[in-house]
Every structure is written in structure tokens, then in C-alpha cells.
Design an enzyme around this catalytic site. Sequence first.
Site, mmCIF file in Angstrom:
data_model
loop_
_atom_site.group_PDB
_atom_site.id
_atom_site.type_symbol
_atom_site.label_atom_id
_atom_site.label_comp_id
_atom_site.label_asym_id
_atom_site.label_seq_id
_atom_site.Cartn_x
_atom_site.Cartn_y
_atom_site.Cartn_z
ATOM 1 N NE ARG A 96 1.194 4.142 5.256
ATOM 2 C CZ ARG A 96 -0.444 4.258 4.029
ATOM 3 N NH1 ARG A 96 -0.077 5.179 3.250
ATOM 4 N NH2 ARG A 96 -1.622 3.161 4.875
ATOM 5 C CG ASP A 246 -1.738 -0.334 -1.791
ATOM 6 O OD1 ASP A 246 -2.514 -0.196 -1.546
ATOM 7 O OD2 ASP A 246 -0.640 1.183 -1.309
ATOM 8 C CE LYS A 257 -6.427 2.842 2.107
ATOM 9 N NZ LYS A 257 -5.555 2.300 3.750
#
Length: 358
Positions: A96, A246, A257
Site C-alpha cells: 500500500r 497516514d 482517510k
Amino acid sequence: MREQLLAAEKVKAIEWRDGALHLLDQRVLPLEEIWRSYHTASEVAEAIRLMIVRGAPAIGIAAAYAVVLAAGKRLAVGGDWRAALQEDFEVLANSRPTAVNLFWALDRMRDRLGRLKPTDDPLALLEAEALGIHQSDREANLTMAQLGVDLIRKHQGNLQNLLTHCNTGALATGGFGTALGVIRGAYLEGLVERVYADETRPWLQGSRLTAWELANEGIPVSLNVDSAAAHLMKTRGITWVIVGADRIAANGDVANKIGTYQLAVSAMHHGVRFMVVAPSSTIDMTIQSGDDIPIEERDGGELLEFNGKRVAAAVEAVNPVFDVTPADLIDFIVTEKGVVERPDAAKMALLMCRKRLH
Ligand code: MRU
């Protein structure tokens, strides 16, 4: 509060046991609680990609354990096992793109590998490094919970209505959570009237995971569609938006998000304070501004289908799963090294020079 938080702990999602990594499958919560076991780095990389394990710190922890699994396999084969291990690092790094904790944890493991002496037991030392990454994330959660609760108490002493986005709790970290750790702490200190949890389209981290974690602990929580947030700020006396991150750029811009950015804009408009809670492993000083943070785009099927059944018209979907909140919309960034108020590049650089507070 540390002892109270530890006593209230109910959920764990990552376990290192019997030489294997065990993950609580977050795709099927809260309807099913299924643990899965992993024995290779490529299996763990796939688990990260499929979001069986998710949340920035949790991804980093899982990757660290995956390196231990890979080292075990490569050592058993013999030869230049360190060179062969680079392939596993690569596979994990490609799982990711946005959460920098993944790359931070891989760098820590690579660094430990580089410092091994010929007389060392490589597997034991790599395992100790991964366990250390896991444990220090738990500790960081506890420190951040205290710092965040202190801010809430200082700025608004009475019962608060808090709004959060995505899942930043025990499922997303090695401990109690980042933003959700602060919310848990605030509840234990009697500061919370109600938590509003954005459902967090399209993966529903809010309705499936955050609501589950909070309800399990008896914390009053209401679920709302993401697009209700501005209305709730206006009508429900929300005083704080508290979210995780993140990746935080060197100037204090925050990737989190998708939907976080519009929350920050709404919070500014309504005079609601905006707090970002993240360990320093989420801060990427090599990236000058949020514009350079890679934003993951996932399959459009996440929007076009519901429970595997097509619900959308015959169109394409665009599905960026993170966005960047500019630093000037953020009141506080809370880390285990301390709090940055109204972040900018100079303040972030100062923060990164500090030692951890625990
Ligand atoms: O796509 P996800 O579920 O991995 O995204 C998670 C988030 O955006 C969280 O807010 C972030 O990782 C912080 S978790 C402590």
C-alpha cells in the site's frame, strides 16, 4: 489514566505467537471475528493489500513481523540470505502506498539487519526489533491519549461532543489507538457526552470498526453518514474533530482517510477545533508538502458494488482513499514527542528533534 486505559483494553488485532503472525480479519468485522495466521512475507503483503490488517501503525507493525518471517525462510535456504531478503522488503513496500509507517517500519528492520554482527543470532534480534516496534506503538498511544485529553480539558472543560472519521483505534494500531485513544481517554476522564462516528465510505471503517470498538466499551456513539458532518457541527454542539493520519509532511500537511479534508474545512467554518493524533512514525520529513504524498486509489468496485452486488449505474468510479488536509486548517498535531499547535515547517522540524515523552 495510563492504568485505566490498560484496564479498559478489550480489542487486539495483531498477535505474534509461535513464530507466526496472527491477524484479526478486519474485512468481516463486526459480524464475524476471524483470526488468520501468516507464515511468509508475501502472505502478509497480501493481507495489507486486502486490508485484512489496516490503519497506518498496524500496517507498519505487521510489515515488521513479516520481515522476521521472511528472514526465517531465507536463513533456512542458506547462501546470501540478506541479499535474498531484499526481494521480501520490496514485496512488502509495494503493498500500500500512502501510510508512511509501512516504509518507516521496513527502514527500521533494514537498519537492524545492517547492524547485525557475525556472532549475532539474526532471527532473535530481528524478532526483538519487531516486538520493539509493536511495544513502542502501544506506549506512544498511551502518551498521546494523555496529551490529547489535556488539550480537551484545557480548551473546553465540560462534557464534549466529539466527531471522528475512519478507524484509528485498537484495530488500527499496536495499542488503544491514536485519535480513538484520545477519545477513550477523554471518556475515562468523564469528558465525553457523545462520539459521532462518520461511517467512512466506501470501506465503512467508521460503521464496522469504530462504532464496534466504542460500543464494546460502553462509550456513547452515534453513527452518521459522512455528508452529515457539517450539519452535525452546526446542530449538535460538536466541539472537536479528532482524527488520525497516514502521512504527515514536513510542513504539517496531513494525509488521512478520504473525507478528512472536508471535515477540516467544515470545522474551521463552524469554530470546531481540529486535532490530528499520530505517532512520529507517521511524520515523513522527506516530503516537503502534502502535494507530494502518494494517494492510493482503490478499485472502483468499492463504490459500484455493495456486498458484492452491483448498485451503481453503468459508469466508471473514481476512488481515491486518502486526501490531504492543509496544515493551516489544523489546530493541533498530537504525537508521543509532544503537541504542535497550528503546525508549520519550523514547528514540525523542532518536534522531530525532541525525544519521545515516555
Ligand atoms: O485505509 P485505512 O483503513 O488503512 O485508512 C486508515 C486511516 O486513514 C486512519 O485514519 C489512519 O491510518 C490512522 S490509524 C491510527
